[in-house]
Design a protein around this motif. Structure first.
Motif, PDB file in Angstrom:
ATOM      1  N   ASP A   1       3.810 -10.361  13.494  1.00 19.30           N
ATOM      2  CA  ASP A   1       3.310 -11.001  14.708  1.00 19.30           C
ATOM      3  C   ASP A   1       4.481 -11.536  15.522  1.00 19.30           C
TER       4      ASP A   1
ATOM      5  N   THR B   1       1.344  -1.300  18.781  1.00 18.37           N
ATOM      6  CA  THR B   1      -0.023  -1.492  19.278  1.00 18.37           C
ATOM      7  C   THR B   1      -0.202  -2.878  19.894  1.00 18.37           C
ATOM      8  N   SER B   2       0.307  -3.900  19.209  1.00 19.35           N
ATOM      9  CA  SER B   2       0.191  -5.259  19.746  1.00 19.35           C
ATOM     10  C   SER B   2       1.003  -5.423  21.020  1.00 19.35           C
TER      11      SER B   2
ATOM     12  N   GLN C   1       1.747  -1.120  13.983  1.00 15.70           N
ATOM     13  CA  GLN C   1       1.081  -2.374  14.328  1.00 15.70           C
ATOM     14  C   GLN C   1       1.836  -3.118  15.422  1.00 15.70           C
TER      15      GLN C   1
ATOM     16  N   THR D   1      10.301  -8.753  15.805  1.00 15.70           N
ATOM     17  CA  THR D   1       9.421  -8.706  14.648  1.00 15.70           C
ATOM     18  C   THR D   1      10.219  -8.305  13.413  1.00 15.70           C
TER      19      THR D   1
ATOM     20  N   LYS E   1      -0.867  -4.191  24.070  1.00 14.87           N
ATOM     21  CA  LYS E   1      -1.957  -5.072  24.477  1.00 14.87           C
ATOM     22  C   LYS E   1      -1.481  -6.262  25.290  1.00 14.87           C
ATOM     23  N   GLU E   2      -0.172  -6.526  25.249  1.00 14.24           N
ATOM     24  CA  GLU E   2       0.362  -7.670  25.983  1.00 14.24           C
ATOM     25  C   GLU E   2       0.238  -7.432  27.481  1.00 14.24           C
TER      26      GLU E   2
END
Length: 516
Positions: A311, A291-292, A288, A305, A295-296
């Motif tokens: 998050d 993946t995040s 997770q 994290t 996307k940045e």
């Protein structure tokens, strides 16, 4: 060290033995005098207060639990925990360092579950605020405890300490009654306290790291919890190296991780709860996080994290994260290069030269905003390292603590100090953070929260590139000009920008200097 020196001299009688230790080079940043006694006094005061709150029967809902979540309690706060005689202490010693600013101890009270909460979110928050004010009023009337109630919390001045109490619902009703900040604060406090209990050097390393970040003018950009996690990485993921056993080795490992970690490729996942989660959940969290990160759109962010907060945006500010990351990495590399050069040769002089590690590079800053010393709350605690270290060369040798910690300060009557009492808010840091939020990506704002008397601005070169489109925001900061082709271009209005910056520092500002 004394035992080793005695053994060497006894066995090597024909040689001259002279030992020097580098372990005490950073001791001036750690104040461990009477720390156990002060912490035990604070724990006893908190236990008494918690007992009063749980026995309070005038609230519509009973308080079932009271939990503390403060860096003062977990030992990672550079400020010393001491009683303040204006906070209800009867036998507090007179201390010239504690005249105006009082660090608050964050604590949370959980209300019993109930289905009688209003359905409307705004009504729920107002009900919770009314209960907070009622708690403050009851403590003041029943026990004579001085309380300052606000809509979001109540500051309780009890037994020499300032406790900041926030209410939340344990179960029942809406999830809005327990906000994410309270939940994450309690989880973070539990995790960091566990690391500090397991590793005795951890707290001292965090205190040094916080002073290092502040001395390099990164206070407006870095949350205190993030620094605790960055240091925790050296203890939770030591790789092939042993876990740091001293604050000196821990600080070196912290600098090495900060300078060598590939921030532009992946986030730092601090496995602080690796023993409490399954391997499947661990792999799911890693997937997770990656993946995040992909996307940045903005690369090079400080992404930290944890298993209890995947998050990364919770831990890092987005407006200046990329610039702050570059600034922190460069400062860490510079500190490591200095230590690599000086440590092999400075057997007895490293104690004085160590201040260079905490000396910021001011070459990239364009504007210096000088503050009134009396308006800086933490000047009562510290002389700013980043400002002292610039003037330390050429002075006679002496204890470094004499250069860093204030030894005397003019006192004023208690009646005057009651009106100037500042509870937990470093107002100079708040002003610097507002300026960074105002300027956003146009400038980098530097400030040392531990007694800094100057705020520094470094303009982003892209800010001065003419734009042929009117920006959606910050219209007041742009000035329209006509080009040779009769087109309208927009350039920054520096006078308007500086006027807004100075307005945010009203009451603090004494002088403005522009650097060449």
């Amino acid at each position: 060290q004394k035992s080793l020196e005695f053994a060497l001299r006894k066995n090597l009688k024909s040689f001259q033995v002279e030992l020097s230790s580098r372990e005490n080079a950073l001791d001036f940043l750690i104040d461990n005098k009477n720390i156990l006694e002060e912490k035990s006094n604070a724990i006893r005061a908190f236990d008494k207060l918690a007992r009063m709150l749980r026995n309070m029967d005038t609230l519509p809902l009973k308080i079932e639990s009271v939990q503390v979540a403060s860096s003062l309690y977990r030992g990672t706060e550079p400020l010393t925990l001491r009683k303040h005689k204006l906070c209800g202490a009867r036998k507090a010693q007179e201390n010239h360092l504690y005249k105006s600013f009082v660090h608050v101890i964050e604590c949370y009270a959980g209300l019993e579950g109930s289905g009688r909460w209003p359905k409307n979110v705004e009504s729920q928050q107002k009900t919770l605020a009314a209960m907070t004010l009622h708690v403050a009023n009851s403590l003041e009337k029943s026990f004579g405890i001085k309380c300052i109630g606000t809509e979001g919390y109540a500051d309780i001045l009890y037994d020499g300490y300032a406790f900041r109490l926030r209410l939340h619902a344990l179960s029942g009703g809406s999830s809005n009654l327990t906000n994410e900040h309270i939940s994450q604060s309690m989880k973070h406090h539990t995790v960091i306290s566990g690391i500090a209990t397991k590793h005795s050097s951890y707290c001292n390393v965090v205190q040094i790291a916080k002073r290092w970040f502040a001395s390099h003018l990164m206070s407006p950009h870095m949350k205190q919890e993030v620094i605790e996690l960055l240091v925790a990485e050296a203890y939770c993921n030591p790789s092939c190296l042993p876990v740091p056993a001293s604050h000196w080795s821990g600080f070196l490992r912290f600098l090495d991780n900060l300078s060598s970690f590939p921030w532009g490729e992946r986030p730092m996942y601090v496995a602080a709860m690796s023993g409490d989660i399954s391997s499947i959940d661990h792999q799911s969290n890693l997937l997770q996080v990656e993946t995040s990160f992909q996307k940045e759109t903005e690369r090079g962010k400080v992404l930290v994290t944890t298993p209890y907060q995947v998050d990364s945006q919770y831990w890092a500010e987005t407006s200046s994260a990329s610039e702050m990351c570059r600034h922190a990495v460069n400062a860490a590399k510079s500190s490591i290069l200095f230590l690599d050069r000086e440590m092999p040769n400075s057997f007895g002089n490293l104690n004085r030269k160590i201040l260079s590690v905490f000396t910021p590079s001011l070459k990239g800053y364009d504007v210096v905003l000088d503050l009134h010393p009396e308006s800086v709350p933490l000047l009562k605690y510290f002389v700013c390292i980043s400002e002292v270290s610039n003037h330390v060369e050429g002075k006679a040798s002496g204890p470094i603590c004499d250069l860093v910690h204030l030894q005397s300060i003019r006192t004023s009557p208690d009646t005057d100090m009651k009106s100037k009492l500042i509870l937990g808010e470093n107002l100079a840091l708040v002003a610097a953070t507002k300026i960074q939020s105002l300027l956003s990506k146009y400038a980098f704002v530097g400030y040392d929260e531990f007694g800094g008397t100057s705020v520094y601005l470094s303009w982003n070169p892209s800010f001065f590139v003419p734009s042929f489109e009117l920006p959606d925001r910050d219209v007041d900061f742009m000035l329209p000009v006509k080009t040779g082709e009769e087109e309208t271009a927009y350039v920054p209005n520096i006078l308007a920008v500086m006027a807004e910056v100075c307005a945010n520092l009203r009451g603090f500002l004494s002088n403005v200097r522009f650097r060449n």
